[in-house]
Design a protein around this motif. Structure first.
Motif, PDB file in Angstrom:
ATOM      1  N   ARG A 179       0.857  -1.279   0.121  1.00 32.65           N
ATOM      2  CA  ARG A 179       0.077  -0.043  -0.095  1.00 32.65           C
ATOM      3  C   ARG A 179       0.909   1.209  -0.183  1.00 32.65           C
ATOM      4  N   ASN A 180       1.958   1.186   1.001  1.00 28.87           N
ATOM      5  CA  ASN A 180       2.757   2.372   0.947  1.00 28.87           C
ATOM      6  C   ASN A 180       3.511   2.477  -0.321  1.00 28.87           C
ATOM      7  N   LYS A 181       4.076   1.594  -1.030  1.00 32.57           N
ATOM      8  CA  LYS A 181       4.751   1.764  -2.316  1.00 32.57           C
ATOM      9  C   LYS A 181       3.786   2.422  -3.312  1.00 32.57           C
ATOM     10  N   SER A 182       2.518   2.020  -3.636  1.00 31.63           N
ATOM     11  CA  SER A 182       1.589   2.417  -4.413  1.00 31.63           C
ATOM     12  C   SER A 182       1.417   3.846  -4.008  1.00 31.63           C
ATOM     13  N   ILE A 183       1.310   4.298  -2.809  1.00 33.60           N
ATOM     14  CA  ILE A 183       0.975   5.606  -2.577  1.00 33.60           C
ATOM     15  C   ILE A 183       2.077   6.598  -2.854  1.00 33.60           C
ATOM     16  N   LYS A 184       3.424   5.943  -2.568  1.00 33.96           N
ATOM     17  CA  LYS A 184       4.546   6.750  -2.841  1.00 33.96           C
ATOM     18  C   LYS A 184       4.932   6.767  -4.238  1.00 33.96           C
ATOM     19  N   SER A 185       4.368   5.929  -5.177  1.00 41.74           N
ATOM     20  CA  SER A 185       4.611   5.865  -6.717  1.00 41.74           C
ATOM     21  C   SER A 185       3.539   7.026  -7.140  1.00 41.74           C
ATOM     22  N   GLY A 186       2.440   7.109  -6.615  1.00 41.14           N
ATOM     23  CA  GLY A 186       1.607   8.248  -7.132  1.00 41.14           C
ATOM     24  C   GLY A 186       2.052   9.522  -6.725  1.00 41.14           C
ATOM     25  N   VAL A 187       2.723   9.894  -5.517  1.00 41.69           N
ATOM     26  CA  VAL A 187       3.274  11.026  -5.181  1.00 41.69           C
ATOM     27  C   VAL A 187       4.149  11.498  -6.140  1.00 41.69           C
ATOM     28  N   LYS A 188       5.183  10.290  -6.452  1.00 46.31           N
ATOM     29  CA  LYS A 188       6.210  10.482  -7.497  1.00 46.31           C
ATOM     30  C   LYS A 188       5.836  10.972  -8.913  1.00 46.31           C
ATOM     31  N   THR A 189       4.559  10.406  -9.391  1.00 48.47           N
ATOM     32  CA  THR A 189       4.212  10.819 -10.552  1.00 48.47           C
ATOM     33  C   THR A 189       3.535  12.110 -10.508  1.00 48.47           C
ATOM     34  N   ALA A 190       2.949  12.509  -9.429  1.00 47.94           N
ATOM     35  CA  ALA A 190       2.328  13.798  -9.407  1.00 47.94           C
ATOM     36  C   ALA A 190       3.456  14.843  -9.447  1.00 47.94           C
ATOM     37  N   ILE A 191       4.601  14.644  -8.490  1.00 50.98           N
ATOM     38  CA  ILE A 191       5.829  15.583  -8.779  1.00 50.98           C
ATOM     39  C   ILE A 191       6.491  15.642 -10.100  1.00 50.98           C
ATOM     40  N   LYS A 192       6.408  14.566 -10.690  1.00 53.90           N
ATOM     41  CA  LYS A 192       6.765  14.475 -12.072  1.00 53.90           C
ATOM     42  C   LYS A 192       6.133  15.332 -13.121  1.00 53.90           C
ATOM     43  N   LYS A 193       4.829  15.371 -12.900  1.00 56.79           N
ATOM     44  CA  LYS A 193       3.842  16.006 -13.740  1.00 56.79           C
ATOM     45  C   LYS A 193       4.144  17.636 -13.566  1.00 56.79           C
ATOM     46  N   VAL A 194       4.202  17.941 -12.391  1.00 60.11           N
ATOM     47  CA  VAL A 194       4.544  19.435 -12.092  1.00 60.11           C
ATOM     48  C   VAL A 194       5.855  19.848 -12.756  1.00 60.11           C
ATOM     49  N   GLU A 195       6.785  19.027 -12.545  1.00 56.05           N
ATOM     50  CA  GLU A 195       8.167  19.523 -12.999  1.00 56.05           C
ATOM     51  C   GLU A 195       8.091  19.499 -14.579  1.00 56.05           C
ATOM     52  N   ALA A 196       7.503  18.387 -15.166  1.00 53.96           N
ATOM     53  CA  ALA A 196       7.376  18.675 -16.656  1.00 53.96           C
ATOM     54  C   ALA A 196       6.656  19.708 -17.295  1.00 53.96           C
ATOM     55  N   ALA A 197       5.692  20.192 -16.526  1.00 55.99           N
ATOM     56  CA  ALA A 197       4.998  21.367 -16.912  1.00 55.99           C
ATOM     57  C   ALA A 197       5.766  22.646 -16.697  1.00 55.99           C
ATOM     58  N   VAL A 198       6.567  22.744 -15.700  1.00 62.81           N
ATOM     59  CA  VAL A 198       7.497  23.725 -15.526  1.00 62.81           C
ATOM     60  C   VAL A 198       8.501  23.851 -16.378  1.00 62.81           C
ATOM     61  N   ALA A 199       9.192  22.754 -16.913  1.00 69.85           N
ATOM     62  CA  ALA A 199      10.036  22.345 -18.176  1.00 69.85           C
ATOM     63  C   ALA A 199       9.366  23.134 -19.347  1.00 69.85           C
ATOM     64  N   ALA A 200       8.059  22.671 -19.470  1.00 70.83           N
ATOM     65  CA  ALA A 200       7.454  23.131 -20.724  1.00 70.83           C
ATOM     66  C   ALA A 200       7.205  24.581 -20.828  1.00 70.83           C
ATOM     67  N   GLN A 201       7.404  25.185 -19.578  1.00 72.89           N
ATOM     68  CA  GLN A 201       7.104  26.779 -19.482  1.00 72.89           C
ATOM     69  C   GLN A 201       5.481  26.913 -19.669  1.00 72.89           C
ATOM     70  N   ASP A 202       4.661  25.974 -19.275  1.00 71.91           N
ATOM     71  CA  ASP A 202       3.297  25.888 -19.264  1.00 71.91           C
ATOM     72  C   ASP A 202       2.683  26.228 -17.880  1.00 71.91           C
ATOM     73  N   LYS A 203       2.635  27.669 -17.609  1.00 69.39           N
ATOM     74  CA  LYS A 203       2.175  28.187 -16.331  1.00 69.39           C
ATOM     75  C   LYS A 203       0.563  27.687 -15.914  1.00 69.39           C
ATOM     76  N   ALA A 204      -0.083  27.597 -16.633  1.00 64.65           N
ATOM     77  CA  ALA A 204      -1.463  27.038 -16.387  1.00 64.65           C
ATOM     78  C   ALA A 204      -1.427  25.615 -15.972  1.00 64.65           C
ATOM     79  N   ALA A 205      -0.895  24.813 -16.763  1.00 63.02           N
ATOM     80  CA  ALA A 205      -0.759  23.468 -16.567  1.00 63.02           C
ATOM     81  C   ALA A 205       0.059  22.994 -15.171  1.00 63.02           C
ATOM     82  N   ALA A 206       1.153  23.914 -15.007  1.00 61.99           N
ATOM     83  CA  ALA A 206       2.033  23.652 -13.994  1.00 61.99           C
ATOM     84  C   ALA A 206       1.072  24.003 -12.618  1.00 61.99           C
ATOM     85  N   SER A 207       0.379  24.977 -12.443  1.00 61.62           N
ATOM     86  CA  SER A 207      -0.399  25.399 -11.537  1.00 61.62           C
ATOM     87  C   SER A 207      -1.610  24.437 -11.286  1.00 61.62           C
TER      88      SER A 207
END
Length: 99
Positions: A33-61
């Motif tokens: 269960r913990n592994k699944s939750i941690k994986s979800g957190v990492k995925t969410a963080i990567k989505k934010v970082e990808a939006a920031v890298a693409a300079q897409d302010k709306a998607a990043a927020s």
């Protein structure tokens, strides 16, 4: 290799006492269960970082809002310490705000 235990799910189970056998199963379930939750957190963080890298302010927020929710839920469930979760959210917010 000779052991007195039983091979169970990729692990040699050496417990003889019923409560110890239960603890092994419960710990394994909680770890998954913990592994699944941690994986979800990492995925969410990567989505934010990808939006920031693409300079897409709306998607990043939008991704930041989603990631904050996922991280806070993980902290509430005890997967992350509250200060660890706060640090992760703070770093992501700083990334988005400095765009």
């Amino acid at each position: 290799m000779k052991t007195n235990g039983k091979y169970f799910g990729g692990v040699w189970e050496l417990a003889n006492i019923k409560s110890a056998k239960k603890r092994i199963l419960v710990n394994r379930t909680k770890a998954m269960r913990n592994k699944s939750i941690k994986s979800g957190v990492k995925t969410a963080i990567k989505k934010v970082e990808a939006a920031v890298a693409a300079q897409d302010k709306a998607a990043a927020s939008e991704a930041l809002l989603s990631a904050t929710s996922v991280i806070d839920k993980a902290a509430k469930k005890g997967v992350y310490h509250k200060n660890n979760a706060a640090r992760k959210v703070s770093r992501l917010a700083k990334l988005v705000n400095n765009m």
